[in-house]
Design a protein around this motif. Structure first.
Motif, PDB file in Angstrom:
ATOM      1  N   LYS A 125       0.783  -1.236   0.090  1.00 47.10           N
ATOM      2  CA  LYS A 125       0.096  -0.050  -0.038  1.00 47.10           C
ATOM      3  C   LYS A 125       0.837   1.281   0.013  1.00 47.10           C
ATOM      4  CE  LYS A 125      -3.903  -1.928   2.634  1.00 47.10           C
ATOM      5  NZ  LYS A 125      -4.322  -2.112   3.883  1.00 47.10           N
ATOM      6  N   LYS A 126       0.547   2.099  -0.994  1.00 40.62           N
ATOM      7  CA  LYS A 126       1.365   3.363  -1.085  1.00 40.62           C
ATOM      8  C   LYS A 126       1.199   4.196   0.223  1.00 40.62           C
ATOM      9  CE  LYS A 126       3.226   6.711  -4.295  1.00 40.62           C
ATOM     10  NZ  LYS A 126       3.932   6.731  -5.615  1.00 40.62           N
ATOM     11  N   SER A 127       0.154   4.215   0.761  1.00 39.66           N
ATOM     12  CA  SER A 127      -0.034   5.151   1.873  1.00 39.66           C
ATOM     13  C   SER A 127       0.640   5.188   3.029  1.00 39.66           C
ATOM     14  CB  SER A 127      -1.594   5.016   2.292  1.00 39.66           C
ATOM     15  OG  SER A 127      -1.899   3.760   2.858  1.00 39.66           O
ATOM     16  N   THR A 128       1.417   4.115   3.302  1.00 36.34           N
ATOM     17  CA  THR A 128       2.134   3.776   4.385  1.00 36.34           C
ATOM     18  C   THR A 128       3.720   4.264   3.875  1.00 36.34           C
ATOM     19  OG1 THR A 128       2.913   1.473   3.639  1.00 36.34           O
ATOM     20  CG2 THR A 128       0.931   1.675   5.186  1.00 36.34           C
ATOM     21  N   LEU A 129       4.076   4.713   2.900  1.00 38.13           N
ATOM     22  CA  LEU A 129       5.644   5.094   2.537  1.00 38.13           C
ATOM     23  C   LEU A 129       5.612   6.578   2.741  1.00 38.13           C
ATOM     24  CD1 LEU A 129       5.870   3.530  -1.074  1.00 38.13           C
ATOM     25  CD2 LEU A 129       6.754   2.643   0.976  1.00 38.13           C
ATOM     26  N   LEU A 130       6.746   6.840   3.084  1.00 38.18           N
ATOM     27  CA  LEU A 130       7.585   7.991   3.198  1.00 38.18           C
ATOM     28  C   LEU A 130       7.589   8.786   1.880  1.00 38.18           C
ATOM     29  CD1 LEU A 130      10.260   8.090   5.877  1.00 38.18           C
ATOM     30  CD2 LEU A 130       8.015   9.049   6.078  1.00 38.18           C
ATOM     31  N   ASP A 131       7.588  10.157   1.676  1.00 43.59           N
ATOM     32  CA  ASP A 131       8.028  10.501   0.426  1.00 43.59           C
ATOM     33  C   ASP A 131       9.402   9.919  -0.231  1.00 43.59           C
ATOM     34  OD1 ASP A 131       7.801  13.141  -1.379  1.00 43.59           O
ATOM     35  OD2 ASP A 131       9.804  12.804  -0.850  1.00 43.59           O
ATOM     36  N   ASP A 132       9.271   9.669  -1.354  1.00 38.15           N
ATOM     37  CA  ASP A 132      10.548   8.898  -2.204  1.00 38.15           C
ATOM     38  C   ASP A 132      11.803   9.510  -2.038  1.00 38.15           C
ATOM     39  OD1 ASP A 132       8.061   7.604  -3.479  1.00 38.15           O
ATOM     40  OD2 ASP A 132       8.459   8.640  -5.284  1.00 38.15           O
ATOM     41  N   HIS A 133      11.851  10.935  -1.794  1.00 38.94           N
ATOM     42  CA  HIS A 133      13.234  11.512  -1.647  1.00 38.94           C
ATOM     43  C   HIS A 133      13.602  11.506  -0.211  1.00 38.94           C
ATOM     44  CE1 HIS A 133      13.624  12.830  -5.793  1.00 38.94           C
ATOM     45  NE2 HIS A 133      12.121  13.045  -5.617  1.00 38.94           N
ATOM     46  N   GLN A 134      12.589  11.478   0.708  1.00 42.69           N
ATOM     47  CA  GLN A 134      13.226  11.030   2.275  1.00 42.69           C
ATOM     48  C   GLN A 134      13.533   9.459   2.100  1.00 42.69           C
ATOM     49  OE1 GLN A 134       9.425  11.990   3.703  1.00 42.69           O
ATOM     50  NE2 GLN A 134       9.956  14.148   4.364  1.00 42.69           N
ATOM     51  N   ARG A 135      13.100   8.792   1.601  1.00 40.93           N
ATOM     52  CA  ARG A 135      13.686   7.400   1.854  1.00 40.93           C
ATOM     53  C   ARG A 135      14.950   7.187   0.892  1.00 40.93           C
ATOM     54  NH1 ARG A 135      10.361   4.133  -0.945  1.00 40.93           N
ATOM     55  NH2 ARG A 135       9.029   5.530  -1.716  1.00 40.93           N
ATOM     56  N   LEU A 136      15.161   7.785  -0.006  1.00 36.99           N
ATOM     57  CA  LEU A 136      16.452   8.110  -0.884  1.00 36.99           C
ATOM     58  C   LEU A 136      17.365   8.569  -0.055  1.00 36.99           C
ATOM     59  CD1 LEU A 136      17.999   7.570  -3.627  1.00 36.99           C
ATOM     60  CD2 LEU A 136      17.208   9.811  -4.246  1.00 36.99           C
ATOM     61  N   GLU A 137      17.174   9.534   0.513  1.00 39.76           N
ATOM     62  CA  GLU A 137      17.784  10.523   1.534  1.00 39.76           C
ATOM     63  C   GLU A 137      18.715   9.180   2.635  1.00 39.76           C
ATOM     64  OE1 GLU A 137      20.418  13.420   3.391  1.00 39.76           O
ATOM     65  OE2 GLU A 137      19.665  13.180   1.238  1.00 39.76           O
ATOM     66  N   MET A 138      17.584   8.597   3.057  1.00 36.23           N
ATOM     67  CA  MET A 138      18.107   7.700   4.153  1.00 36.23           C
ATOM     68  C   MET A 138      19.038   6.489   3.483  1.00 36.23           C
ATOM     69  SD  MET A 138      14.744   7.003   6.700  1.00 36.23           S
ATOM     70  CE  MET A 138      13.510   6.572   5.473  1.00 36.23           C
ATOM     71  N   VAL A 139      18.602   6.175   2.350  1.00 40.88           N
ATOM     72  CA  VAL A 139      19.744   5.146   1.753  1.00 40.88           C
ATOM     73  C   VAL A 139      20.871   5.780   1.379  1.00 40.88           C
ATOM     74  CG1 VAL A 139      19.953   3.739  -0.266  1.00 40.88           C
ATOM     75  CG2 VAL A 139      17.771   3.882   0.605  1.00 40.88           C
ATOM     76  N   TYR A 140      21.068   7.032   1.231  1.00 42.05           N
ATOM     77  CA  TYR A 140      22.373   7.809   0.915  1.00 42.05           C
ATOM     78  C   TYR A 140      22.915   8.034   2.211  1.00 42.05           C
ATOM     79  CZ  TYR A 140      25.605  11.491   0.371  1.00 42.05           C
ATOM     80  OH  TYR A 140      26.582  12.479   0.854  1.00 42.05           O
ATOM     81  N   LEU A 141      22.083   8.351   3.223  1.00 47.92           N
ATOM     82  CA  LEU A 141      22.979   8.426   4.624  1.00 47.92           C
ATOM     83  C   LEU A 141      23.541   6.881   4.999  1.00 47.92           C
ATOM     84  CD1 LEU A 141      20.226  10.556   6.379  1.00 47.92           C
ATOM     85  CD2 LEU A 141      22.818  11.281   5.697  1.00 47.92           C
ATOM     86  N   ALA A 142      22.844   5.949   4.705  1.00 44.04           N
ATOM     87  CA  ALA A 142      23.393   4.649   5.083  1.00 44.04           C
ATOM     88  C   ALA A 142      24.438   4.077   4.396  1.00 44.04           C
ATOM     89  CB  ALA A 142      21.971   3.727   5.061  1.00 44.04           C
TER      90      ALA A 142
END
Length: 193
Positions: free
Chosen positions: A45-62
């Motif tokens: 379900k898409k409604s449970t997802l954070l914004d695409d760019h916020q999740r990308l930022e977390m992957v970048y940080l990790a």
């Protein structure tokens, strides 16, 4: 260059994802691992997802301290929902000199026959499979396919759902997240509602 594509919504990325990605980078015959942030998995379900760019930022940080592991937003520009076979066609056009492979958990291998054009994936791409604890029946036919490579990676049973639920409950799950990801989530009050 051999690229292993490790798809996920990464909502959020956690240490289990990094353990698998690093294991594939170090012990499989892959030069780099691209952690492909999926905007919308057709099975979630898409409604449970954070914004695409916020999740990308977390992957970048990790991943910024892991030279063989790269975040990828390749699916952000593609039609939704995303299908792996379409993403691979796009990647081949954009990077004709790279050889792409898929990385997936054993649980995904069991449902691969439900994926769009899964026969094309099996025919054209190596698939690196890491173990998962499961009570479901094994799909031994696929495991013996010449394009399937079972990798003896650590079994990591941490889920993003578990992390989100426990942040909401006020539990300390900090050890399950890369430090910079925890700081980002905490600073932005993600998953608390």
């Amino acid at each position: 260059m051999k690229i292993g594509l490790y798809f996920g919504t990464y909502n959020p990325i956690h240490v289990g994802h990094l353990i698998i990605a690093n294991h594939m980078a170090e012990f499989a015959d892959l030069d780099q691992i691209w952690m492909v942030v999926t905007p919308h998995n057709p099975l979630k379900k898409k409604s449970t997802l954070l914004d695409d760019h916020q999740r990308l930022e977390m992957v970048y940080l990790a991943t910024k301290d892991f030279p063989k592991i790269k975040p990828s937003d390749i699916e952000f520009k593609l039609p939704q929902p995303n299908y792996t076979v379409n993403t691979l066609v796009h990647l081949h056009e954009k990077y004709p000199n790279h050889e792409f492979s898929l990385i997936m958990g054993e649980d995904n291998l069991k449902t691969l026959h439900k994926w769009k054009n899964y026969e094309v994936l099996l025919d054209r791409y190596d698939i690196y499979v890491y173990p998962r604890i499961s009570s479901e029946e094994e799909n031994t036919a696929l495991k013996s396919h010449p394009k399937i490579h079972i990798i003896d990676a650590p079994i990591v049973e941490i889920s993003s759902t578990f992390i989100r639920n426990n942040i909401k409950e006020g539990k300390n799950i900090q050890p399950l997240l890369p430090p910079k990801v925890w700081e980002y989530i905490d600073h932005n009050n993600f998953y608390k509602k």
